[in-house]
Scaffold this motif. Structure first.
Motif, PDB file in Angstrom:
ATOM      1  N   THR A 221       0.828  -1.201   0.000  1.00 25.62           N
ATOM      2  CA  THR A 221       0.000   0.000   0.000  1.00 25.62           C
ATOM      3  C   THR A 221       0.865   1.255   0.000  1.00 25.62           C
ATOM      4  O   THR A 221       0.605   2.213  -0.740  1.00 25.62           O
ATOM      5  CB  THR A 221      -0.931   0.021   1.226  1.00 25.62           C
ATOM      6  OG1 THR A 221      -1.802  -1.114   1.162  1.00 25.62           O
ATOM      7  CG2 THR A 221      -1.762   1.299   1.273  1.00 25.62           C
ATOM      8  N   VAL A 222       1.908   1.261   0.839  1.00 25.60           N
ATOM      9  CA  VAL A 222       2.822   2.408   0.874  1.00 25.60           C
ATOM     10  C   VAL A 222       3.454   2.604  -0.498  1.00 25.60           C
ATOM     11  O   VAL A 222       3.557   3.737  -0.994  1.00 25.60           O
ATOM     12  CB  VAL A 222       3.915   2.208   1.937  1.00 25.60           C
ATOM     13  CG1 VAL A 222       4.870   3.400   1.934  1.00 25.60           C
ATOM     14  CG2 VAL A 222       3.318   2.024   3.315  1.00 25.60           C
ATOM     15  N   GLY A 223       3.882   1.524  -1.136  1.00 28.60           N
ATOM     16  CA  GLY A 223       4.504   1.629  -2.451  1.00 28.60           C
ATOM     17  C   GLY A 223       3.561   2.220  -3.475  1.00 28.60           C
ATOM     18  O   GLY A 223       3.959   3.063  -4.292  1.00 28.60           O
ATOM     19  N   ASP A 224       2.301   1.810  -3.446  1.00 24.65           N
ATOM     20  CA  ASP A 224       1.320   2.345  -4.390  1.00 24.65           C
ATOM     21  C   ASP A 224       1.109   3.842  -4.174  1.00 24.65           C
ATOM     22  O   ASP A 224       1.105   4.626  -5.132  1.00 24.65           O
ATOM     23  CB  ASP A 224       0.000   1.590  -4.232  1.00 24.65           C
ATOM     24  CG  ASP A 224      -1.071   2.109  -5.169  1.00 24.65           C
ATOM     25  OD1 ASP A 224      -0.873   2.051  -6.395  1.00 24.65           O
ATOM     26  OD2 ASP A 224      -2.119   2.592  -4.674  1.00 24.65           O
ATOM     27  N   LEU A 225       0.949   4.254  -2.916  1.00 26.14           N
ATOM     28  CA  LEU A 225       0.774   5.671  -2.628  1.00 26.14           C
ATOM     29  C   LEU A 225       2.023   6.470  -2.997  1.00 26.14           C
ATOM     30  O   LEU A 225       1.925   7.598  -3.503  1.00 26.14           O
ATOM     31  CB  LEU A 225       0.461   5.865  -1.141  1.00 26.14           C
ATOM     32  CG  LEU A 225      -0.894   5.340  -0.660  1.00 26.14           C
ATOM     33  CD1 LEU A 225      -0.998   5.424   0.861  1.00 26.14           C
ATOM     34  CD2 LEU A 225      -2.040   6.123  -1.309  1.00 26.14           C
ATOM     35  N   THR A 226       3.183   5.898  -2.761  1.00 28.47           N
ATOM     36  CA  THR A 226       4.433   6.568  -3.093  1.00 28.47           C
ATOM     37  C   THR A 226       4.560   6.782  -4.593  1.00 28.47           C
ATOM     38  O   THR A 226       4.932   7.871  -5.057  1.00 28.47           O
ATOM     39  CB  THR A 226       5.630   5.755  -2.577  1.00 28.47           C
ATOM     40  OG1 THR A 226       5.564   5.675  -1.155  1.00 28.47           O
ATOM     41  CG2 THR A 226       6.944   6.389  -2.986  1.00 28.47           C
ATOM     42  N   ARG A 227       4.248   5.762  -5.366  1.00 24.13           N
ATOM     43  CA  ARG A 227       4.352   5.895  -6.824  1.00 24.13           C
ATOM     44  C   ARG A 227       3.372   6.923  -7.364  1.00 24.13           C
ATOM     45  O   ARG A 227       3.696   7.700  -8.274  1.00 24.13           O
ATOM     46  CB  ARG A 227       4.145   4.536  -7.492  1.00 24.13           C
ATOM     47  CG  ARG A 227       5.352   3.604  -7.351  1.00 24.13           C
ATOM     48  CD  ARG A 227       5.169   2.319  -8.132  1.00 24.13           C
ATOM     49  NE  ARG A 227       4.138   1.474  -7.545  1.00 24.13           N
ATOM     50  CZ  ARG A 227       4.346   0.623  -6.545  1.00 24.13           C
ATOM     51  NH1 ARG A 227       5.553   0.520  -6.000  1.00 24.13           N
ATOM     52  NH2 ARG A 227       3.362  -0.130  -6.083  1.00 24.13           N
ATOM     53  N   ARG A 228       2.167   6.953  -6.797  1.00 21.10           N
ATOM     54  CA  ARG A 228       1.182   7.953  -7.256  1.00 21.10           C
ATOM     55  C   ARG A 228       1.668   9.365  -6.992  1.00 21.10           C
ATOM     56  O   ARG A 228       1.518  10.258  -7.816  1.00 21.10           O
ATOM     57  CB  ARG A 228      -0.155   7.728  -6.555  1.00 21.10           C
ATOM     58  CG  ARG A 228      -0.964   6.585  -7.137  1.00 21.10           C
ATOM     59  CD  ARG A 228      -2.392   6.690  -6.685  1.00 21.10           C
ATOM     60  NE  ARG A 228      -2.742   5.661  -5.724  1.00 21.10           N
ATOM     61  CZ  ARG A 228      -3.861   5.638  -5.030  1.00 21.10           C
ATOM     62  NH1 ARG A 228      -4.736   6.620  -5.147  1.00 21.10           N
ATOM     63  NH2 ARG A 228      -4.123   4.649  -4.183  1.00 21.10           N
ATOM     64  N   THR A 229       2.259   9.557  -5.828  1.00 15.08           N
ATOM     65  CA  THR A 229       2.773  10.891  -5.491  1.00 15.08           C
ATOM     66  C   THR A 229       4.028  11.205  -6.296  1.00 15.08           C
ATOM     67  O   THR A 229       4.194  12.328  -6.796  1.00 15.08           O
ATOM     68  CB  THR A 229       3.074  10.972  -3.985  1.00 15.08           C
ATOM     69  OG1 THR A 229       1.861  10.724  -3.261  1.00 15.08           O
ATOM     70  CG2 THR A 229       3.602  12.343  -3.612  1.00 15.08           C
ATOM     71  N   ALA A 230       4.927  10.232  -6.453  1.00 21.92           N
ATOM     72  CA  ALA A 230       6.172  10.453  -7.191  1.00 21.92           C
ATOM     73  C   ALA A 230       5.906  10.751  -8.659  1.00 21.92           C
ATOM     74  O   ALA A 230       6.718  11.430  -9.314  1.00 21.92           O
ATOM     75  CB  ALA A 230       7.082   9.239  -7.054  1.00 21.92           C
ATOM     76  N   MET A 238      11.052   5.034  -9.520  1.00 22.69           N
ATOM     77  CA  MET A 238      12.082   4.825  -8.501  1.00 22.69           C
ATOM     78  C   MET A 238      11.660   3.798  -7.445  1.00 22.69           C
ATOM     79  O   MET A 238      12.495   3.382  -6.650  1.00 22.69           O
ATOM     80  CB  MET A 238      12.413   6.144  -7.802  1.00 22.69           C
ATOM     81  CG  MET A 238      13.142   7.150  -8.675  1.00 22.69           C
ATOM     82  SD  MET A 238      13.590   8.668  -7.781  1.00 22.69           S
ATOM     83  CE  MET A 238      14.899   8.050  -6.677  1.00 22.69           C
ATOM     84  N   TYR A 239      10.392   3.390  -7.438  1.00 23.78           N
ATOM     85  CA  TYR A 239       9.899   2.527  -6.355  1.00 23.78           C
ATOM     86  C   TYR A 239       9.157   1.311  -6.932  1.00 23.78           C
ATOM     87  O   TYR A 239       7.971   1.115  -6.673  1.00 23.78           O
ATOM     88  CB  TYR A 239       8.985   3.331  -5.438  1.00 23.78           C
ATOM     89  CG  TYR A 239       9.626   4.612  -4.955  1.00 23.78           C
ATOM     90  CD1 TYR A 239      10.560   4.606  -3.921  1.00 23.78           C
ATOM     91  CD2 TYR A 239       9.333   5.833  -5.561  1.00 23.78           C
ATOM     92  CE1 TYR A 239      11.171   5.767  -3.493  1.00 23.78           C
ATOM     93  CE2 TYR A 239       9.939   7.006  -5.136  1.00 23.78           C
ATOM     94  CZ  TYR A 239      10.857   6.967  -4.105  1.00 23.78           C
ATOM     95  OH  TYR A 239      11.465   8.125  -3.689  1.00 23.78           O
ATOM     96  N   PRO A 240       9.840   0.464  -7.696  1.00 21.78           N
ATOM     97  CA  PRO A 240       9.174  -0.678  -8.336  1.00 21.78           C
ATOM     98  C   PRO A 240       8.873  -1.797  -7.339  1.00 21.78           C
ATOM     99  O   PRO A 240       9.590  -1.985  -6.359  1.00 21.78           O
ATOM    100  CB  PRO A 240      10.199  -1.127  -9.377  1.00 21.78           C
ATOM    101  CG  PRO A 240      11.520  -0.782  -8.748  1.00 21.78           C
ATOM    102  CD  PRO A 240      11.283   0.503  -8.015  1.00 21.78           C
ATOM    103  N   GLU A 241       7.812  -2.512  -7.607  1.00 23.55           N
ATOM    104  CA  GLU A 241       7.527  -3.741  -6.873  1.00 23.55           C
ATOM    105  C   GLU A 241       8.044  -4.920  -7.697  1.00 23.55           C
ATOM    106  O   GLU A 241       8.042  -4.875  -8.931  1.00 23.55           O
ATOM    107  CB  GLU A 241       6.013  -3.893  -6.655  1.00 23.55           C
ATOM    108  CG  GLU A 241       5.433  -2.946  -5.623  1.00 23.55           C
ATOM    109  CD  GLU A 241       5.873  -3.266  -4.186  1.00 23.55           C
ATOM    110  OE1 GLU A 241       6.659  -4.217  -4.001  1.00 23.55           O
ATOM    111  OE2 GLU A 241       5.447  -2.552  -3.285  1.00 23.55           O
ATOM    112  N   PRO A 242       8.491  -5.995  -7.038  1.00 27.75           N
ATOM    113  CA  PRO A 242       8.498  -6.231  -5.585  1.00 27.75           C
ATOM    114  C   PRO A 242       9.747  -5.704  -4.874  1.00 27.75           C
ATOM    115  O   PRO A 242       9.893  -5.896  -3.672  1.00 27.75           O
ATOM    116  CB  PRO A 242       8.439  -7.752  -5.494  1.00 27.75           C
ATOM    117  CG  PRO A 242       9.215  -8.206  -6.700  1.00 27.75           C
ATOM    118  CD  PRO A 242       8.901  -7.216  -7.789  1.00 27.75           C
ATOM    119  N   ALA A 243      10.654  -5.034  -5.627  1.00 27.09           N
ATOM    120  CA  ALA A 243      11.908  -4.593  -5.022  1.00 27.09           C
ATOM    121  C   ALA A 243      11.673  -3.649  -3.841  1.00 27.09           C
ATOM    122  O   ALA A 243      12.371  -3.727  -2.822  1.00 27.09           O
ATOM    123  CB  ALA A 243      12.785  -3.908  -6.072  1.00 27.09           C
TER     124      ALA A 243
END
Length: 345
Positions: A221-230, A238-243
């Motif tokens: 969830t944090v990754g999804d919110l981060t990517r939307r904001t980034a 810069m914030y790919p999953e699953p990395a």
């Protein structure tokens, strides 16, 4: 003095590495846990890791993590500063996720420090040539760091590339803030009023905040919110999953998740990184600009700063970009520089 180069953090004397990093008050990005996590779960692909360690006898004097990259300037910071040499393969220290590049040194004085730093820069350039890299350099070096003068003396190109932001959690005389309210008194009246108003409205809306150990389902969830904001800053990649999830989990006690929830919905969330002196606002985002008359992002920031104060940290590191928000919260700008070795003749 000898400078050794290791290809894996597991081949490094991590006890001495950690001692040098601590002596140089280096941030979390220089600790073995972070380096091991990034090596195993890189957020941005690299061709090879290179860990430089300068030593005399059996005593390590300086350390520097570097990464051989197919493209040395993926975000255009160097080109924006007029440094065109990094358009090809590059060996760079630290990585682009570290906004506080330095060469941690265990030295007794300025002359000794310059000697050790010079040896490390020479070794970095030699290793880049051995790796077939077009460019050797350091990125995101804070203004005033001694390595900048050493690089200039060696004829390296030194140029400002971007600005980073820091929040001191202590007054001019060095006394720490004892509470979040004490910090608020240092802000402008309008910002202080807005934050208190948002905190009150969020409480009335049943919002709950939490600081917790990272868990896979929450990190997604944090990754999804981060990517939307980034994505607003053209840096969602810069914030790919699953990395992203795997990297944060591998950090252990050096990472925490901060959440702002209402009911079953996470309105804002972030991953913060921790070292001895600092809480790093590393990556985060929000789903809404405003909800019920308050900003989830402001509440996220309030929780992060309150946490840093309660944990006795001396600084909150705000990273790069978003200058208006960071200035309103009392953060100070600090210019970052790149140092690039001249092309081989």
């Amino acid at each position: 003095m000898a400078v050794t180069v290791s290809d894996s953090i597991d081949d490094v004397d991590t006890v001495q590495w950690g001692e040098v990093a601590a002596a140089g008050t280096a941030p979390v990005h220089y600790g073995p846990a972070y380096l091991r996590a990034y090596e195993k779960h890189p957020l941005s692909p690299f061709l090879a890791a290179r860990y430089l360690a300068a030593a005399e006898g059996d005593r390590t004097l300086a350390v520097l993590p570097c990464y051989l990259q197919k493209q040395g300037d993926p975000y255009g910071f160097l080109r924006g500063a007029g440094i065109e040499e990094a358009d090809g393969p590059a060996l760079l220290g630290h990585n682009w996720y570290c906004y506080d590049t330095r060469v941690p040194v265990r030295a007794t004085g300025p002359g000794e420090r310059a000697r050790v730093l010079g040896a490390v820069l020479d070794a970095l350039r030699e290793q880049a040539a051995a790796d077939g890299a077009r460019t050797a350099g350091l990125v995101s070096v804070p203004e005033g760091d001694p390595v900048l003068d050493v690089a200039r003396d060696k004829g390296w190109r030194v140029a400002p590339i971007v600005t980073r932001f820091q929040l001191p959690l202590h007054g001019a005389a060095g006394e720490p803030f004892l509470s979040y309210d004490g910090y608020l008194t240092t802000l402008g009246a309008r910002t202080r009023r807005t934050i208190r108003q948002y905190l009150r409205r969020a409480a009335e809306a049943g919002v709950i905040t939490a600081v917790e150990v990272p868990r896979p389902e929450v990190l997604r969830t944090v990754g999804d919110l981060t990517r939307r904001t980034a994505a607003k800053y053209d840096s969602a990649g810069m914030y790919p999953e699953p990395a992203f999830t795997d990297f944060v989990l591998a950090l252990g006690d050096h990472a925490r998740v901060v959440r702002v929830d209402r009911g079953g919905e996470t309105l804002a969330a972030a991953v913060v990184l921790l070292d001895e002196e600092r809480l790093h606002m590393w990556a985060g985002g929000t789903s809404h600009a405003t909800v019920d008359g308050f900003s989830p992002n402001y509440l996220l920031w309030a929780t992060e700063i309150r946490t840093a104060i309660s944990w006795g940290k001396r600084w909150v590191e705000g990273g790069r970009s978003n200058q208006p928000m960071k200035s309103r919260h009392g953060m100070s700008p600090l210019r970052l520089f790149a140092c690039v070795a001249p092309p081989a003749r």
